[in-house]
Write a protein that holds these residues in place. Sequence first.
Motif, short mmCIF file in Angstrom:
data_model
loop_
_atom_site.label_atom_id
_atom_site.label_comp_id
_atom_site.label_asym_id
_atom_site.label_seq_id
_atom_site.Cartn_x
_atom_site.Cartn_y
_atom_site.Cartn_z
N ASP A 77 0.61 -1.10 0.33
CA ASP A 77 -0.19 -0.04 -0.35
C ASP A 77 0.65 1.55 0.23
OD1 ASP A 77 -1.53 2.18 -0.04
OD2 ASP A 77 -2.41 1.33 2.14
N ILE A 78 1.09 1.92 -0.78
CA ILE A 78 2.08 3.59 -1.26
C ILE A 78 1.31 4.29 -1.54
CG2 ILE A 78 3.61 2.28 -1.92
CD1 ILE A 78 3.12 2.14 -5.00
N SER A 79 -0.40 4.38 -0.88
CA SER A 79 -1.24 5.69 -1.14
C SER A 79 -1.15 7.07 -0.29
CB SER A 79 -2.24 5.01 -1.62
OG SER A 79 -2.59 4.53 0.33
N SER A 80 -0.33 6.70 0.63
CA SER A 80 0.42 7.93 1.83
C SER A 80 2.07 8.20 1.59
CB SER A 80 0.09 7.56 3.15
OG SER A 80 0.81 6.21 2.82
N LEU A 121 2.02 3.43 -9.52
CA LEU A 121 1.42 3.94 -8.62
C LEU A 121 -0.63 3.59 -8.76
CD1 LEU A 121 2.19 7.35 -7.41
CD2 LEU A 121 1.93 6.06 -5.71
N ASP A 122 -0.52 3.49 -9.96
CA ASP A 122 -2.04 2.67 -10.84
C ASP A 122 -1.54 2.33 -12.42
OD1 ASP A 122 -4.32 2.48 -11.37
OD2 ASP A 122 -4.80 4.28 -11.31
N GLU A 123 -2.20 2.00 -13.39
CA GLU A 123 -1.73 0.91 -14.34
C GLU A 123 -3.34 1.55 -14.63
OE1 GLU A 123 -1.51 -3.11 -14.25
OE2 GLU A 123 -2.79 -3.60 -13.66
N LEU A 124 -3.10 1.42 -16.09
CA LEU A 124 -4.19 1.70 -17.61
C LEU A 124 -4.44 0.45 -17.84
CD1 LEU A 124 -6.39 4.30 -18.96
CD2 LEU A 124 -5.55 1.98 -20.26
N SER A 139 1.93 -0.44 -6.17
CA SER A 139 0.35 -0.89 -5.99
C SER A 139 -0.71 -1.73 -6.10
CB SER A 139 -0.39 0.90 -5.88
OG SER A 139 -1.58 0.39 -5.60
N PRO A 140 -1.55 -3.08 -5.07
CA PRO A 140 -2.42 -3.60 -5.30
C PRO A 140 -3.43 -3.24 -6.95
CG PRO A 140 -1.55 -3.36 -2.72
CD PRO A 140 -1.01 -2.46 -3.55
N CYS A 187 -2.95 -2.11 -9.77
CA CYS A 187 -1.72 -2.36 -11.00
C CYS A 187 -1.79 -4.43 -10.72
CB CYS A 187 -0.30 -1.99 -10.51
SG CYS A 187 0.22 -0.35 -10.28
N SER A 188 -2.31 -4.84 -11.17
CA SER A 188 -2.90 -6.21 -11.10
C SER A 188 -2.57 -6.92 -12.10
CB SER A 188 -4.95 -6.64 -11.27
OG SER A 188 -5.70 -6.01 -12.05
N GLU A 189 -2.25 -5.98 -13.45
CA GLU A 189 -2.03 -6.30 -14.52
C GLU A 189 -0.33 -6.81 -14.62
OE1 GLU A 189 -1.73 -8.35 -18.53
OE2 GLU A 189 -3.39 -8.39 -16.94
N LEU A 190 0.27 -5.82 -14.18
CA LEU A 190 1.76 -5.88 -14.06
C LEU A 190 2.15 -6.79 -13.07
CD1 LEU A 190 3.95 -4.25 -14.66
CD2 LEU A 190 3.30 -2.47 -12.44
N ILE A 191 1.73 -6.80 -11.95
CA ILE A 191 1.64 -8.12 -10.85
C ILE A 191 1.77 -9.34 -11.26
CG2 ILE A 191 1.19 -8.53 -8.33
CD1 ILE A 191 0.20 -5.75 -7.91
N ARG A 192 0.28 -9.07 -12.35
CA ARG A 192 0.20 -11.03 -12.81
C ARG A 192 1.45 -11.04 -13.80
NH1 ARG A 192 -1.91 -12.98 -17.67
NH2 ARG A 192 -1.66 -11.12 -18.06
N SER A 193 1.89 -10.65 -14.65
CA SER A 193 2.53 -9.65 -16.09
C SER A 193 4.14 -10.53 -15.51
CB SER A 193 2.76 -9.31 -16.63
OG SER A 193 1.04 -9.10 -17.25
#
Length: 433
Positions: free
Chosen positions: A241-244, A277-280, A365-366, A368-374
């Motif tokens: 969790d890196i939101s802060s 922080l985020d992915e698209l 960040s959690p 980023c599911s595609e990056l974490i999976r790939s």
Amino acid sequence: MAVTRITGIPSKKQQEFFDSRAKYTAYGGARGGGKSWALRRKLVGLCLRYPGIKCLIVRRSYPELVGNHVHPFLSEYGALIKYSENEKRMLFHNGSSIKLGYCSSDRDTLRYQGQEYDIIAIDEATQLSEYQYSIFSACLRGVGAFPRRIYLTCNPGGVGHAWVKRLFIDKVYREGENAEDYNFVQSLVYDNPTLMEAAPDYVKQLEALPDKLKKAWLFGMWDVFEGQFFPEFDPSFHVADISSVVCEDYFIAIDYGFDMLAALLIGYDGDGNLYVLDELCRPGLTLSEAAGAVASLASERCVRFAVASPDLWNRRQDSGKSGFEIMSAVPGMPMLIRADNRRVAGWRALRNMLGARDKGTIKISPACSELIRSLPALLCDKRVPDDASGEPHEITHAPEALRYAVMSRLPQTEVNNDFKIGKRRTFASDYLK
């Protein structure tokens, strides 16, 4: 009515596999779990129970299929089967059949398009790409009152590791995929008492393997496997969790293709750490649509620029404009900067950051599911071990974007020959002082 008896007592896990009524059932996950015997027994049982049922068994190559299944089929069930080498088919007295198939390349899938089978068995499914698997899945249809199912055996690793893990381990489903259709039965060597008794030395060999191989082959762990490009990636450390987190600045890293846009929103701090922080990640976007999506992602932070592959600067034949020009014209699109896209150097830099545990590391960040999976699913290129394989292509986009991001943080002290065209090009690192 004559009763046919076949010998052999299944283990508890094999019986669980036999009892599964899911549309898609995967079995195995480690070496020595009794996958091949269970797959053959399941097909024979279905052929005897449902007269006229049409089955297909597939392996990557035909010699593998003959050695691993045809010979054992005939040895175990020869009295029940009439084998035709010319037709590559095993026939039962009640009209049921098992067709023998193989798929060593995408071209091999052409012979199966339009065919229909009630039951499809794919042995060592992680050796097939997701595209190849989809072709076989499309053959699961017919008009008879038979069950229609796909049975798979699998171990971690191989070109199909990512899609098998997604469906049966992570249980992440896309539109049109139903969770209740998928069942995974894990079987380790310890679940196979027959092998444990008959070959205790084999078990000892598995237990003596190096740590990474032992995790995959003995314990069936899908996050570590042979041929993995980034064994340094550890979700327990890199995903947080890196939101802060307070970052010095933000930028976006882009890997664009019509098959997939991967854009990562990234921050960095004074210790050299990168924070994804985020992915698209979205397929089927034109350049203008992709730029609009990136602009939306950038609106969450004060983004200084977007780093992207140099091929966006090439002019398109259809419009005469480059991707850079088309995307830059979209309101809200951050300033586009050419990435240093050297592959081996880029992967090495990313590997160093993943291996760091103090400063100069990467946190994801959690979200980023595609990056974490790939990332953990990338394979080593067989010809260039220091490069990541381009197959399966669907898992390369987000890691490619991360590679551009990492290279953008390295000092650009001299011109690389790949980009030397008349005068020095501008790189992202020039903007990160």
